[in-house]
Motif scaffolding. Structure first.
Motif, mmCIF file in Angstrom:
data_model
loop_
_atom_site.group_PDB
_atom_site.id
_atom_site.type_symbol
_atom_site.label_atom_id
_atom_site.label_comp_id
_atom_site.label_asym_id
_atom_site.label_seq_id
_atom_site.Cartn_x
_atom_site.Cartn_y
_atom_site.Cartn_z
ATOM 1 N N PHE A 153 -54.431 25.354 -35.397
ATOM 2 C CA PHE A 153 -54.398 26.584 -34.603
ATOM 3 C C PHE A 153 -54.808 27.750 -35.510
ATOM 4 C CE2 PHE A 153 -51.403 23.600 -32.791
ATOM 5 C CZ PHE A 153 -51.720 23.638 -31.441
ATOM 6 N N ASP A 365 -50.814 25.151 -27.476
ATOM 7 C CA ASP A 365 -51.349 26.505 -27.390
ATOM 8 C C ASP A 365 -50.302 27.492 -26.907
ATOM 9 O OD1 ASP A 365 -53.694 25.371 -28.179
ATOM 10 O OD2 ASP A 365 -54.884 26.032 -26.465
ATOM 11 N N GLU A 388 -58.727 31.426 -29.456
ATOM 12 C CA GLU A 388 -60.002 30.858 -29.028
ATOM 13 C C GLU A 388 -61.065 31.007 -30.113
ATOM 14 O OE1 GLU A 388 -62.978 28.978 -27.110
ATOM 15 O OE2 GLU A 388 -60.847 29.013 -26.578
ATOM 16 N N LYS A 391 -60.697 28.589 -33.097
ATOM 17 C CA LYS A 391 -61.161 27.220 -32.880
ATOM 18 C C LYS A 391 -62.645 27.060 -33.211
ATOM 19 C CE LYS A 391 -57.739 26.250 -29.279
ATOM 20 N NZ LYS A 391 -57.504 25.974 -27.834
#
Length: 447
Positions: A153, A365, A388, A391
Motif C-alpha cells: 500500500f 484498502d 491509487e 499503486k
C-alpha cells in the motif's frame, strides 16, 4: 536537513508496517530459549496493542515468531547518534551490539564499506515468498542489505500540497484529476505556478524548499548514475543522464527568472522549509512540500489538498527516489548465524494474526484509507488519490551523498538567483561532485 531525514524516515517506517500481505511460513529454527537483541532509535517501532490493526498484527507476529523459534527479544533503545556510535565502536572491537538492528540510509554505505552489516540477498531470494520482500530501497553494490516486506500500500513520499482556495480562485482544474489521467506534467505545473504568482501580493506559485528533489524525481533523475560495471558517475555530465539533469535545471531557471513564480532561492535546509511552510499556511503559495502531514492536520489548517509530483519530459516511469529510509539489517557481530537471524526476523515481519484462519494478517484498502484519513489527510478523496497513485509508482533508493551546500546553493541556488546558468554550474561543480561520488561509492569498488 537531518530533521527532514528523520521525519521522512518515520513516515516510511509507519508505511512499511501498514501493508504486509499473507506470507508463507519458512523452516523454523530453535534458539533454545536464548535472547536476541534488537536495536532501534525510534521507540514507536516497538509494537504495542491498540494503536491500529496493522500494529496489532506486528505485535502478534513478533510474539508468534518468538514462540515458534523458542527465543526472547530484548529491545535496545538509544538516541540515533548513540545507536550508531555504539554499534560502530563495539563492532570494530568484535563485540555484539545487537543481533538485529535498525539501519538508516544516511550512513548505510559507510557501514557496508566497513563490513559491519551483512547482505541479506540469499535469504530473501531463497524464501518461498521472495516476491513479497523489498529488494530495491536497501540494495547496493549488487546486494540487498535489509529485511523488509514490500509495502503493498505504498504512499508516495514526494508530493505537493496545494491551496484549494487559491486554486479555485484562479479557475484551475484540480491537479489530482490530471494526475489520474496522466496529464499532470511539467508544463501544466509551470502554467499553474505562473498563474498564481503576483509579487505585489507577495504571492507565488511554489516554494523553493525541496523543489529540486520534486522535479528530479518527476524526471527520473538523480545526482549520481551507475554504469553497467557498477561505477558511479556525476549524472549531470554522464552521457546517459545529462539531458535529464539539464531539463531539471532549465525548468527551474525558467520558473525563477521568466515566470518569477518561485519563493526563495534555497532548495534545502531549515530556513527554506520554514519560509515555504509559513507562506503556504498564510495563503501566499499555491504549491508547497510539507514533510509532516500529521502535524499540519493537527494544526487546524485545512484549506489544502495533495497531488503527486508532475511528470518531466524524460520520465520513463512513475517513481520515487527516496533518500531517507530506515530498514532492518543483520550486524556482522552476533552469537547467532545470519541465516537463523534472517529466518526469525522474516517470520516476525510477516505480521502473523491469530484471528486469521491462514495465520497471517493482510490489510485491505478500506483499513489503510481509514488510518490515513484519520491521521493525515483532510478528506477521504485525498487518501484515495494517494493510495491509487501509490499503486502506479516504483520505489528506488536515491544516492546517499554528503553534498553540503554544493547542490542546494552552488547548483540550484545560483540558477534560481540568476547568478549563473545551468551549463556553467554543471561545469563549475563537476570535479567536486564527482570526487564526493568517488569517495562514497567508487572507492568501495576498488576503483
Amino acid at each position: 536537513m537531518k530533521r527532514l531525514l528523520k521525519l521522512l524516515c518515520a513516515l516510511l517506517a509507519l508505511c512499511l508496517m501498514a501493508g504486509p500481505a499473507a506470507f508463507a511460513a519458512e523452516e523454523k529454527v530453535d534458539f533454545g530459549g536464548k535472547t536476541l537483541k534488537v536495536a532501534i532509535w525510534y521507540e514507536p517501532e516497538i509494537p504495542t496493542l491498540g494503536n491500529s490493526d496493522s500494529e496489532d498484527a506486528w505485535y502478534y507476529s513478533l510474539k508468534h515468531a518468538c514462540e515458534e523459534y523458542n527465543c526472547k527479544v530484548e529491545w535496545i533503545v538509544n538516541t540515533q547518534e548513540t545507536h550508531f556510535n555504539k554499534f560502530i565502536q563495539m563492532s570494530l572491537s568484535g563485540e555484539v551490539y545487537a543481533d538485529i538492528m535498525m539501519c538508516h540510509s544516511w550512513n548505510y554505505v559507510s557501514l557496508i564499506q566497513q563490513g559491519l552489516i551483512l547482505p541479506t540477498t540469499e535469504y530473501i531470494t531463497s524464501a518461498p515468498d521472495s516476491e513479497y520482500w523489498n529488494q530495491t530501497t536497501s540494495s547496493l553494490f549488487g546486494e540487498t542489505w535489509g529485511i523488509e516486506p514490500k509495502n503493498l500500500f505504498y504512499e508516495p513520499t514526494y508530493y505537493f500540497l496545494f491551496n484549494k482556495k487559491l486554486l479555485n480562485s484562479l479557475g484551475l482544474e484540480n491537479p489530482q484529476k490530471l494526475a489520474l489521467e496522466g496529464k499532470w506534467d511539467w508544463e501544466t505545473f509551470r502554467h499553474y505556478c505562473a498563474a498564481a504568482t503576483d509579487p505585489s501580493k507577495e504571492q507565488y506559485g511554489v516554494g523553493s524548499f525541496m523543489l529540486a528533489s520534486m522535479l528530479k524525481t518527476g524526471n527520473n533523475f538523480d545526482y549520481a548514475a551507475v554504469d553497467e560495471e557498477g561505477r558511479y558517475h556525476n549524472a549531470f555530465t554522464y552521457s546517459k543522464t545529462k539531458a535529464k539533469g539539464m531539463e531539471v535545471l532549465e525548468m527551474i531557471q525558467k520558473m525563477a527568472l521568466e515566470d518569477k513564480s518561485i519563493l526563495g532561492d534555497w532548495v534545502d535546509g531549515q530556513e527554506a522549509m520554514d519560509q515555504t511552510i509559513n507562506a503556504f499556511k498564510d495563503g501566499k503559495l499555491l504549491f508547497a512540500f510539507y514533510p509532516n502531514l500529521d502535524t499540519l492536520k493537527k494544526s487546524g489548517f485545512s484549506d489544502y489538498s495533495i497531488v503527486t509530483v508532475p511528470v518531466g519530459p524524460s520520465c520513463e516511469e512513475l517513481n520515487d527516489t527516496v533518500g531517507a529510509f530506515a530498514f532492518w539489517c543483520l550486524p556482522k557481530e552476533s552469537d547467532f548465524s545470519a541465516s537463523d537471524r534472517a529466518k526469525f526476523w522474516m517470520e516476525a515481519r510477516r505480521t502473523w494474526d491469530p484471528a486469521d484462519k491462514k495465520g497471517y494478517f493482510e490489510a485491505d484498502d478500506e483499513t489503510i484509507l481509514d488510518e490515513r484519513w484519520d491521521k493525515k489527510y483532510i478528506s477521504m478523496e485525498d487518501a484515495e488519490f494517494m493510495l491509487e497513485m501509490g499503486k502506479q509508482i516504483e520505489l528506488y533508493p536515491a544516492v546517499s551523498l554528503d553534498l553540503g551546500s554544493l547542490v542546494a546553493d552552488d547548483i540550484f541556488g545560483m540558477v534560481i538567483r540568476g547568478t549563473s546558468t545551468p551549463s556553467a554550474v554543471i561545469q563549475a561543480t563537476d570535479g567536486r561532485l564527482q570526487a564526493i561520488i568517488d569517495a562514497t561509492y567508487n572507492n568501495y569498488l576498488g576503483s
